[in-house]
Design an enzyme around this catalytic site. Structure first.
Site, PDB file in Angstrom:
ATOM      1  CG  HIS A 158      -0.192   0.023   2.528  1.00  0.00           C
ATOM      2  ND1 HIS A 158       0.080  -1.140   3.218  1.00  0.00           N
ATOM      3  CD2 HIS A 158       0.324   1.023   3.268  1.00  0.00           C
ATOM      4  CE1 HIS A 158       0.739  -0.841   4.329  1.00  0.00           C
ATOM      5  NE2 HIS A 158       0.910   0.467   4.378  1.00  0.00           N
ATOM      6  NE  ARG A 159      -0.377   5.217  -4.575  1.00  0.00           N
ATOM      7  CZ  ARG A 159      -0.989   6.347  -4.950  1.00  0.00           C
ATOM      8  NH1 ARG A 159      -0.660   7.504  -4.393  1.00  0.00           N
ATOM      9  NH2 ARG A 159      -1.914   6.323  -5.885  1.00  0.00           N
TER      10      ARG A 159
END
Length: 124
Positions: free
Chosen positions: A45-46
């Site tokens: 993820h970010r």
């Protein structure tokens, strides 16, 4: 793009002391650590707002980072290495040694709405 910083470490016959004073480029709102990882990948993820600092304080692990333009692999194999992950940095943590402890410092409190799980699309 993510980048490594070297955390000052003082060593003598008694051991090592690694000090974070003024080295993390954001105010720390949350910290957590990851350990006992099997062959799984973590992360993936970010964030919309969160900046993070990752330090493998024991053992080793890898972080594969993609900022949308470039993918890069970072080896965290000593506790004086700190990887700064910006909001645009989609990252996966992998290849944990059996004794690895990955400490993560975050600029925000936990908020599920801050996570972006969709990886960047790259045209080959």
């Amino acid at each position: 793009m993510a980048y490594l910083i070297d955390i000052p470490t003082f060593s003598d016959e008694r051991g090592n002391l690694t000090v974070l004073d003024d080295k993390i480029p954001f105010q720390i709102k949350r910290l957590f650590y990851i350990y006992g990882v099997d062959n799984s990948a973590r992360g993936g993820h970010r964030h919309h707002q969160t900046v993070q600092a990752a330090i493998c304080i024991q053992g080793r692990c890898s972080i594969i980072n993609d900022d949308g333009d470039k993918e890069e692999r970072y080896e965290l194999d000593e506790p004086r290495k700190c990887l700064i992950l910006e909001t645009k940095d989609w990252h996966v943590m992998t290849d944990f040694s059996a004794d690895a402890i990955l400490l993560v410092l975050a600029s925000t409190n936990f908020d599920p709405a801050d996570y972006i799980f969709t990886p960047y699309e790259h045209n080959s």
